[in-house]
Write a protein that holds these residues in place. Sequence first.
Motif, PDB file in Angstrom:
ATOM      1  N   SER A 219     -23.898 -25.972   1.246  1.00  0.00           N
ATOM      2  CA  SER A 219     -24.870 -26.468   0.270  1.00  0.00           C
ATOM      3  C   SER A 219     -25.771 -27.533   0.920  1.00  0.00           C
ATOM      4  CB  SER A 219     -24.148 -27.055  -0.939  1.00  0.00           C
ATOM      5  OG  SER A 219     -23.196 -28.018  -0.533  1.00  0.00           O
ATOM      6  N   TYR A 284     -38.139 -27.658  -2.539  1.00  0.00           N
ATOM      7  CA  TYR A 284     -36.967 -27.000  -3.116  1.00  0.00           C
ATOM      8  C   TYR A 284     -36.234 -27.808  -4.186  1.00  0.00           C
ATOM      9  CZ  TYR A 284     -37.422 -23.488   0.538  1.00  0.00           C
ATOM     10  OH  TYR A 284     -37.893 -22.474   1.358  1.00  0.00           O
ATOM     11  N   LEU A 285     -36.402 -29.125  -4.224  1.00  0.00           N
ATOM     12  CA  LEU A 285     -35.579 -29.921  -5.128  1.00  0.00           C
ATOM     13  C   LEU A 285     -36.361 -30.756  -6.135  1.00  0.00           C
ATOM     14  CD1 LEU A 285     -32.730 -31.049  -2.699  1.00  0.00           C
ATOM     15  CD2 LEU A 285     -32.589 -29.397  -4.561  1.00  0.00           C
ATOM     16  N   ASN A 287     -38.049 -31.280  -9.468  1.00  0.00           N
ATOM     17  CA  ASN A 287     -38.102 -30.645 -10.780  1.00  0.00           C
ATOM     18  C   ASN A 287     -39.517 -30.804 -11.324  1.00  0.00           C
ATOM     19  OD1 ASN A 287     -37.962 -30.020 -13.542  1.00  0.00           O
ATOM     20  ND2 ASN A 287     -35.830 -30.698 -13.691  1.00  0.00           N
ATOM     21  N   TRP A 294     -33.786 -32.809  -8.364  1.00  0.00           N
ATOM     22  CA  TRP A 294     -32.476 -32.202  -8.581  1.00  0.00           C
ATOM     23  C   TRP A 294     -31.481 -32.735  -7.552  1.00  0.00           C
ATOM     24  CZ3 TRP A 294     -31.808 -29.258 -12.825  1.00  0.00           C
ATOM     25  CH2 TRP A 294     -32.927 -28.609 -13.375  1.00  0.00           C
ATOM     26  N   LEU A 297     -29.121 -27.777  -3.607  1.00  0.00           N
ATOM     27  CA  LEU A 297     -29.175 -26.320  -3.613  1.00  0.00           C
ATOM     28  C   LEU A 297     -27.765 -25.820  -3.363  1.00  0.00           C
ATOM     29  CD1 LEU A 297     -32.316 -25.315  -1.476  1.00  0.00           C
ATOM     30  CD2 LEU A 297     -32.141 -25.501  -3.961  1.00  0.00           C
ATOM     31  N   ASP A 319     -27.559 -18.351   3.215  1.00  0.00           N
ATOM     32  CA  ASP A 319     -28.553 -18.479   2.149  1.00  0.00           C
ATOM     33  C   ASP A 319     -28.071 -19.433   1.058  1.00  0.00           C
ATOM     34  OD1 ASP A 319     -30.386 -16.771   3.291  1.00  0.00           O
ATOM     35  OD2 ASP A 319     -29.626 -14.986   2.237  1.00  0.00           O
ATOM     36  N   ASN A 320     -29.027 -20.155   0.497  1.00  0.00           N
ATOM     37  CA  ASN A 320     -28.740 -21.056  -0.608  1.00  0.00           C
ATOM     38  C   ASN A 320     -29.177 -20.447  -1.930  1.00  0.00           C
ATOM     39  OD1 ASN A 320     -29.444 -23.196   1.829  1.00  0.00           O
ATOM     40  ND2 ASN A 320     -27.781 -23.869   0.498  1.00  0.00           N
ATOM     41  N   GLY A 321     -28.540 -20.917  -2.997  1.00  0.00           N
ATOM     42  CA  GLY A 321     -28.947 -20.508  -4.327  1.00  0.00           C
ATOM     43  C   GLY A 321     -30.026 -21.420  -4.871  1.00  0.00           C
ATOM     44  N   THR A 322     -30.125 -21.519  -6.177  1.00  0.00           N
ATOM     45  CA  THR A 322     -31.150 -22.336  -6.811  1.00  0.00           C
ATOM     46  C   THR A 322     -30.676 -23.776  -6.935  1.00  0.00           C
ATOM     47  OG1 THR A 322     -32.624 -22.471  -8.717  1.00  0.00           O
ATOM     48  CG2 THR A 322     -30.317 -21.931  -9.156  1.00  0.00           C
ATOM     49  N   HIS A 323     -31.570 -24.638  -7.386  1.00  0.00           N
ATOM     50  CA  HIS A 323     -31.235 -26.043  -7.571  1.00  0.00           C
ATOM     51  C   HIS A 323     -30.267 -26.207  -8.735  1.00  0.00           C
ATOM     52  CE1 HIS A 323     -34.300 -25.373 -10.583  1.00  0.00           C
ATOM     53  NE2 HIS A 323     -35.208 -25.204  -9.641  1.00  0.00           N
ATOM     54  N   VAL A 324     -29.308 -27.126  -8.553  1.00  0.00           N
ATOM     55  CA  VAL A 324     -28.284 -27.379  -9.566  1.00  0.00           C
ATOM     56  C   VAL A 324     -27.970 -28.874  -9.583  1.00  0.00           C
ATOM     57  CG1 VAL A 324     -27.218 -25.091  -9.421  1.00  0.00           C
ATOM     58  CG2 VAL A 324     -26.446 -26.912  -7.888  1.00  0.00           C
TER      59      VAL A 324
END
Length: 524
Positions: A219, A284-285, A287, A294, A297, A319-324
């Motif tokens: 992550s 990427y982060l 909002n 955020w 990732l 690979d990374n997913g979406t922001h959480v």
Amino acid sequence: MNKIIALLLLTLGINASSLAQSEMAVQNLKRAMLILDATMERSFRGSDTNKYMADVCDTESDEVSGPSDVWPYTAAIEAHCSVLEALKTLKDVEPELYTEHFDKYANQLDMLIDNLAYYKGTYILFSYASRRKWSVYAVPRASERNLANVTGDNLKYNVYDDQMWIARELIRAYQLTGKQSYLEEATHLADYVIDGWDCWRDANGEEYGGITWGPGYNSKHACSNGPIIQPLVWLHRIYATPDEKADCEYYYRDTDNALVTALVKRSDLYLDFAKKIYAWQKKYLLNEDTGVYWDMLGAAVGELQYVDSGLKRRRAHVDNGTHVGNAYTYNTGTMLAGAVELLHTTSAEEYSNDISDLTKKSFQNFAHPRRISGKTYYEWPTDANALQGFNAWFDNVLMRAFVDADQTEPSTYSNRSLESFQNNLDYAFEHFNRQNMLPINLLSGWSDSYKTKGFHQASFAAEYAMLAVWQYRKSQALTIQNTTFKRQPDNKVYTLDGKVISSSVNTLPSGLYIRKGQKLLVKR
């Protein structure tokens, strides 16, 4: 006659305001030292050669728990740097305070940095583009120097954000004391962090980018990217000398993902990475709905992926997913501080716009009004009790970024934010002070427990110290404004500490100045 009276009243008002802020600066510094002294007395144990911070301190019984992790310990180093910065800043108005205390805190700072060795360990890392030996800092403290377990739990015992926080304070310590070993260690840690950048290329030949939470994680977090931006720009300025040579080894992958080693100038490398990391995190982060950041990732949890084997083994891209995750104050704070430093160095309008946006959005998202005895306070995120969460320190990171921003791009929101921190700390200090320790809930008090963490108290000490710097700068700006007002026409340009630097804007390098009572940002 009426005009003369009006001008005289305005001058008297400016002088009174400047004096009040100067006195507030001194009070802030004294309170910072009181809290820091209490923290060192009650949250630290051991000898000068084996000193540790207890994780939890009971303010009723003085009982303490075992050693803290390296992250809270670093907050104590930060608090010392902030107090030293305030002592230096206020030296001209409080020379006796400086003489009495500077060496004391400089010596304590050196002792704390020396005892970082109990968190330090050495290992060989197979990263995305290199195989190198590194001496870095583990999360838990070891019983012996330089033997900390930095590879435990499949490399999860050392994380990149810890190295970033340490590097930041080592650079500050170097700037405050001139001790070369601090700079050398900070440089080593900066190189280690850069080595964690995901330099693999996608189908378009672009770097995936981002730094994972640590060498044992997939992550990519805001806290493992944003905190290094400001230190990298500081290092860029330190190393950018006329005789600098291209003698720094840089490992990366080219557009075909082939391994490359190049010799580059450190100053160029650090500034390039500061800009790359800033751009990656913003892309990427950020909002877009709230204007703050955020947390991370996400990515697959499990074994790390590698290519090749033996000495040629290298870490593979995952690979990374979406922001959480939640929006924490410090993740916006590090980007605000980074934007300030990048604006100073590059003069790019993007960073100026970001500073304006982040000061506004962070206040709107994180500060919540609360009425107490007819006065409105603005409360920043806090935790249910002192043993849960880290919001006291998270808020400190954002607050110190407001101090940076207010000096560069003064705005209603940075000023309101800093005033709210000032009011909250003062309220707690005057209502809930327990032997110079404060509750994490500054406006509500200690609740049913008088336990605290040195981590939190170091944060409050650092906040008070940086508020001292902020208040003093404001008093000086008003003094300069008054001076230039009375001597009109005066085209002289002043530094922020009130020194005349030039009579012509055309000869100034990039930076922030005072001219005709107004702040002037010069971009080249």
